[in-house]
Enzyme design. Structure first.
Site, short mmCIF file in Angstrom:
data_model
loop_
_atom_site.label_atom_id
_atom_site.label_comp_id
_atom_site.label_asym_id
_atom_site.label_seq_id
_atom_site.Cartn_x
_atom_site.Cartn_y
_atom_site.Cartn_z
N ARG A 58 0.80 -1.22 0.00
CA ARG A 58 0.00 0.00 0.00
C ARG A 58 0.84 1.27 0.00
O ARG A 58 0.65 2.16 -0.84
CB ARG A 58 -0.91 0.03 1.25
CG ARG A 58 -2.14 -0.83 1.15
CD ARG A 58 -2.50 -1.39 2.52
NE ARG A 58 -1.50 -2.37 2.87
CZ ARG A 58 -1.60 -3.66 2.56
NH1 ARG A 58 -2.68 -4.10 1.98
NH2 ARG A 58 -0.64 -4.51 2.85
N THR A 59 1.77 1.37 0.95
CA THR A 59 2.50 2.63 1.13
C THR A 59 3.34 2.96 -0.10
O THR A 59 3.31 4.07 -0.62
CB THR A 59 3.39 2.53 2.39
OG1 THR A 59 2.60 2.02 3.46
CG2 THR A 59 3.96 3.87 2.77
N LYS A 86 25.95 -4.82 -0.70
CA LYS A 86 27.42 -4.87 -0.75
C LYS A 86 28.03 -4.22 0.49
O LYS A 86 29.24 -4.00 0.53
CB LYS A 86 27.91 -4.15 -2.01
CG LYS A 86 27.38 -4.72 -3.31
CD LYS A 86 27.85 -3.85 -4.48
CE LYS A 86 26.99 -4.09 -5.70
NZ LYS A 86 27.14 -3.01 -6.70
N ARG A 108 11.40 3.87 3.92
CA ARG A 108 10.90 2.90 4.91
C ARG A 108 12.12 2.09 5.35
O ARG A 108 12.89 1.61 4.51
CB ARG A 108 9.84 1.98 4.31
CG ARG A 108 9.50 0.81 5.25
CD ARG A 108 8.31 0.04 4.80
NE ARG A 108 7.07 0.75 5.07
CZ ARG A 108 5.85 0.20 5.00
NH1 ARG A 108 5.72 -1.07 4.66
NH2 ARG A 108 4.78 0.90 5.26
N HIS A 136 4.73 5.80 11.73
CA HIS A 136 4.24 5.66 10.36
C HIS A 136 3.28 6.85 10.15
O HIS A 136 2.06 6.68 10.08
CB HIS A 136 3.53 4.32 10.22
CG HIS A 136 3.29 3.89 8.80
ND1 HIS A 136 3.43 4.73 7.71
CD2 HIS A 136 2.89 2.68 8.29
CE1 HIS A 136 3.14 4.07 6.60
NE2 HIS A 136 2.82 2.82 6.92
#
Ligand code: CP
Length: 307
Positions: A58-59, A86, A108, A136
């Site tokens: 969703r986000t 890496k 995120r 959030h």
């Protein structure tokens, strides 16, 4: 009011006036998504990087759609396809992204505080799309938009948040946001999923779901965040569903016009029954639709309002 913030990192750092400005702007911009040509030139020439270290449906999708509807150029990076694999640090990644001069970085990250660190390192605006168990904010804003749209206000409403409060950044941001806007927040869940001292945020705690939902205007149901738990903090999903799952029978004890919300993803039959998630009181997909409008508003205010 002039919107002068550089970053959107958590609900604590947004004032009541700023939250109102975001919700009002989102309400206006929502109409663009109903047009046959869902695009305006407002952010033409602006660059937005979406950097997702954790999974998202969703986000991530709604941030990308929001940016495209405002004609911004977008780039998406995931942890697995970036040089993080890496061994590159977040600080080095930030400096390299900054060298390409983006206007906004959406991040995120599994570590609480990662977006705050990034915001200190780059000139670009940073939007927190979820950091660990911390915050959030865009989810809380879209939740508040959905409730305000349905009830016309936030002040004086009773919001029950049910489930795994301890591991939920959605819960934390909603507790802070709704209380700031004058709502009463009541939490319910197993004692192992209610963090010690959460009342300090102004929320009220009940250990029986019925006590929390019987006079609620909004019931927000949370998924058990197994990925953030050291060990499963409840004997089994079946027992969780029996004690805390929102079923049709339990919903019968709530107000007839209560709003049922869930940030997703849903575990049907565990924290919420399918009949409730898909039932007449559910606004779960309206939350998702409003996610696009809220993220359009944030891009617009950060890039337009700051000019
Ligand atoms: N609500 C929410 O954050 O969903 P995603 O994890 O799918 O982005």
């Amino acid at each position: 009011m002039e919107f002068v913030k550089k970053d959107i990192l958590d609900m604590e750092s947004l004032s009541v006036e700023e939250i109102q400005a975001i919700l009002d702007t989102a309400e206006t911009l929502k109409e663009i998504s109903t047009r046959s040509i869902k695009k305006v030139p407002t952010l033409r020439g602006k660059s937005i990087v979406h950097f997702f270290y954790e999974a998202s449906t969703r986000t991530k999708t709604s941030f990308e759609i929001a940016a495209k509807r405002l004609s911004a150029d977008t780039v998406s990076i995931s942890a697995s396809t970036s040089s993080i694999v890496k061994g590159e640090t977040l600080a080095d990644t930030a400096k390299n992204l900054e060298a390409m001069n983006p206007d906004v970085i959406v991040i995120r990250h599994h570590a609480a505080g990662a977006p705050h660190m990034l915001a200190r390192l780059v000139k670009a605006s940073v939007i927190n799309a979820g950091d660990g168990m911390h915050a959030h904010p865009t989810q809380a804003l879209l939740d508040m938009m959905t409730v305000r749209e349905k009830r016309g206000r936030l002040e004086g409403l009773r919001v029950a948040i049910i489930g795994d409060i301890a591991h939920s950044r959605v819960a934390r941001s909603n507790i802070v946001g709704f209380i700031k806007m004058g709502a009463k927040v009541v939490l319910a869940g197993p004692p192992t999923m209610i963090p010690m001292g959460i009342e300090a945020l102004g929320a009220h705690v009940r250990h029986h779901i019925q006590e929390a939902i019987h006079d609620a205007d909004v019931i927000m149901v949370l998924r058990i965040q197994k990925e953030r738990q050291q060990a499963f903090v409840f004997p089994s999903e079946r027992e969780y569903a029996q004690c805390y799952g929102l079923t049709v029978e339990r919903l019968a004890e709530a107000k007839e016009d209560v709003l049922i919300m869930h940030p997703g993803p849903i575990n049907r039959g565990v924290e919420i029954a399918s009949e409730v998630a898909d039932g007449p009181c559910s606004v779960i997909l309206e939350q998702v639709a409003n996610g696009v409008a809220i993220r359009m508003a944030l891009f617009y205010l950060l890039l337009g309002g700051r000019r």
